[in-house]
Each structure stands twice: as C-alpha cells, then as structure tokens.
Design a protein around this motif. Structure first.
Motif, PDB file in Angstrom:
ATOM      1  N   ILE A   1       0.830  -1.205   0.000  1.00 31.83           N
ATOM      2  CA  ILE A   1       0.000   0.000   0.000  1.00 31.83           C
ATOM      3  C   ILE A   1       0.865   1.256   0.000  1.00 31.83           C
ATOM      4  CG2 ILE A   1      -1.702   1.303   1.328  1.00 31.83           C
ATOM      5  CD1 ILE A   1      -2.845  -1.447   2.157  1.00 31.83           C
ATOM      6  N   LEU A   2       1.971   1.239   0.751  1.00 29.30           N
ATOM      7  CA  LEU A   2       2.889   2.382   0.697  1.00 29.30           C
ATOM      8  C   LEU A   2       3.501   2.527  -0.693  1.00 29.30           C
ATOM      9  CD1 LEU A   2       4.775   2.344   4.116  1.00 29.30           C
ATOM     10  CD2 LEU A   2       3.183   4.049   3.272  1.00 29.30           C
ATOM     11  N   GLY A   3       3.779   1.409  -1.346  1.00 30.31           N
ATOM     12  CA  GLY A   3       4.294   1.461  -2.708  1.00 30.31           C
ATOM     13  C   GLY A   3       3.284   2.061  -3.672  1.00 30.31           C
ATOM     14  N   LEU A   4       2.026   1.662  -3.525  1.00 30.94           N
ATOM     15  CA  LEU A   4       0.975   2.209  -4.385  1.00 30.94           C
ATOM     16  C   LEU A   4       0.771   3.698  -4.139  1.00 30.94           C
ATOM     17  CD1 LEU A   4      -1.294   1.598  -6.457  1.00 30.94           C
ATOM     18  CD2 LEU A   4      -2.796   1.206  -4.501  1.00 30.94           C
ATOM     19  N   SER A   5       0.738   4.101  -2.878  1.00 27.52           N
ATOM     20  CA  SER A   5       0.551   5.527  -2.598  1.00 27.52           C
ATOM     21  C   SER A   5       1.792   6.330  -2.988  1.00 27.52           C
ATOM     22  CB  SER A   5       0.195   5.757  -1.130  1.00 27.52           C
ATOM     23  OG  SER A   5       1.229   5.311  -0.293  1.00 27.52           O
ATOM     24  N   GLY A   6       2.970   5.743  -2.853  1.00 23.77           N
ATOM     25  CA  GLY A   6       4.180   6.418  -3.314  1.00 23.77           C
ATOM     26  C   GLY A   6       4.197   6.602  -4.814  1.00 23.77           C
ATOM     27  N   PHE A   7       3.746   5.587  -5.557  1.00 21.43           N
ATOM     28  CA  PHE A   7       3.677   5.683  -7.012  1.00 21.43           C
ATOM     29  C   PHE A   7       2.693   6.767  -7.432  1.00 21.43           C
ATOM     30  CE2 PHE A   7       1.517   4.199 -10.930  1.00 21.43           C
ATOM     31  CZ  PHE A   7       2.554   4.419 -11.818  1.00 21.43           C
ATOM     32  N   HIS A   8       1.534   6.821  -6.777  1.00 23.80           N
ATOM     33  CA  HIS A   8       0.552   7.845  -7.142  1.00 23.80           C
ATOM     34  C   HIS A   8       0.985   9.238  -6.682  1.00 23.80           C
ATOM     35  CE1 HIS A   8      -2.658   5.753  -9.227  1.00 23.80           C
ATOM     36  NE2 HIS A   8      -2.309   4.709  -8.506  1.00 23.80           N
ATOM     37  N   THR A   9       1.758   9.325  -5.614  1.00 15.97           N
ATOM     38  CA  THR A   9       2.333  10.615  -5.225  1.00 15.97           C
ATOM     39  C   THR A   9       3.313  11.085  -6.289  1.00 15.97           C
ATOM     40  OG1 THR A   9       2.061  10.070  -2.901  1.00 15.97           O
ATOM     41  CG2 THR A   9       3.623  11.823  -3.418  1.00 15.97           C
ATOM     42  N   TYR A  10       4.103  10.172  -6.830  1.00 15.29           N
ATOM     43  CA  TYR A  10       5.005  10.495  -7.936  1.00 15.29           C
ATOM     44  C   TYR A  10       4.216  10.959  -9.158  1.00 15.29           C
ATOM     45  CZ  TYR A  10       7.462   9.336 -12.243  1.00 15.29           C
ATOM     46  OH  TYR A  10       7.956   9.352 -13.516  1.00 15.29           O
ATOM     47  N   LEU A  11       3.113  10.280  -9.466  1.00 16.68           N
ATOM     48  CA  LEU A  11       2.296  10.672 -10.622  1.00 16.68           C
ATOM     49  C   LEU A  11       1.695  12.061 -10.426  1.00 16.68           C
ATOM     50  CD1 LEU A  11       0.375   7.385 -11.513  1.00 16.68           C
ATOM     51  CD2 LEU A  11       2.337   8.385 -12.691  1.00 16.68           C
ATOM     52  N   VAL A  12       1.216  12.348  -9.216  1.00 13.50           N
ATOM     53  CA  VAL A  12       0.642  13.662  -8.934  1.00 13.50           C
ATOM     54  C   VAL A  12       1.717  14.737  -9.047  1.00 13.50           C
ATOM     55  CG1 VAL A  12      -0.355  15.092  -7.102  1.00 13.50           C
ATOM     56  CG2 VAL A  12      -1.287  12.843  -7.550  1.00 13.50           C
TER      57      VAL A  12
END
Length: 154
Positions: free
Chosen positions: A125-136
């Motif tokens: 979940i941290l990986g997914l939120s980190g990836f979407h933080t990068y996308l944002v």
C-alpha cells in the motif's frame, strides 16, 4: 450491391485551443472525439479522462474521482502503518513483561499473523501511494507513465 452512405469520421481531428493545435483521436466505441489525455477503458467501456481503471477498487479512476482515490490510498497507508506499529509496540511491551516466547505461546495466532499481514500490506500500500504521489507530482497519468518507458522520453 447496396450502396452504403455511412462513412466513418476521420481518425483524428485538429482543434485550436488557447492558440495551440491539439490533435483529438476518434473513439469508434463511444462514437466521439476523445479529449486530450483520454483513453478508452475496456473494463467500463467508456472513455476515461486523465486516469485509468483500478482493479483494487473495481472502478475507473478518472479526472473527477481521482482526488478521492488518492485520499483513500493515503489514508489506507497511514492506517496500515499505524496498525503495524501498534502490533509491534503491543508485542514488545507484552514481551518485556512475560517474555517473547511466552507471549507467542499464549497467543500463537494473533501476533505472527497480524505482523505478517500488516508487514506485506504496509509495503504494497505504501508502494501504491508512493507511485501515485510520484504521478501527482510529475502531472502524469498511469497510461502516460507506462508508455513513457524507463528512459523518460516519449
């Protein structure tokens, strides 16, 4: 031999928006010219602007509901990290009182299973939120990031 009067529209159309020429692609399924940064989703059978389908929530995450999806995965990240920290803290405090092996013997299924589940959940979940933080932060969509490749060039 029948004469067909239907002619499909051109595959692309150029439109001027704010003094810039933008190429719009035609979606034959939706029968419309797609706005920029839009792709057709085969899961929901609609053109989705800016984002892509998400198999984890069972919904297409688009321009209008992305902030709710992002808030959901961020809060889920904090929740799993909090639960993991609470389990580790509780196990540590109880181990100081009773001993580590005694604590595991008295509650054999509770702590190891909670630790294993939380450990893997936290990282995914941290990986997914980190990836979407990068996308944002980089103003990219999931589709744009995956087609961009590793070198960062289109």
């Amino acid at each position: 031999m029948g004469s067909s009067t239907y002619r499909p529209p051109a595959r692309t159309m150029e439109v001027v928006i704010n003094k810039y020429v933008v190429k719009l692609k035609y979606c034959y399924t939706c029968k419309m010219f797609r706005p920029p940064r839009t792709s057709h989703c085969s899961v929901c059978d609609n053109c989705v602007e800016v984002r892509s389908p998400c198999p984890w929530v069972g919904n297409c995450v688009g321009k209008r509901n992305y902030r709710y999806f992002y808030a959901f995965i961020l809060s889920l990240s904090f929740l799993t990290a909090f639960i993991f920290a609470c389990v580790v803290t509780h196990l540590t405090l109880r181990s100081q009182r009773d001993g580590f092996l005694t604590t595991l013997k008295t509650t054999p299924a509770r702590y190891p299973s909670a630790l294993v589940i939380c450990f893997f959940s936290v990282w995914s979940i941290l990986g997914l939120s980190g990836f979407h933080t990068y996308l944002v932060a980089s103003n990219l969509t999931t589709n744009e990031d995956s087609t961009r490749g590793w070198c960062g060039s289109w």
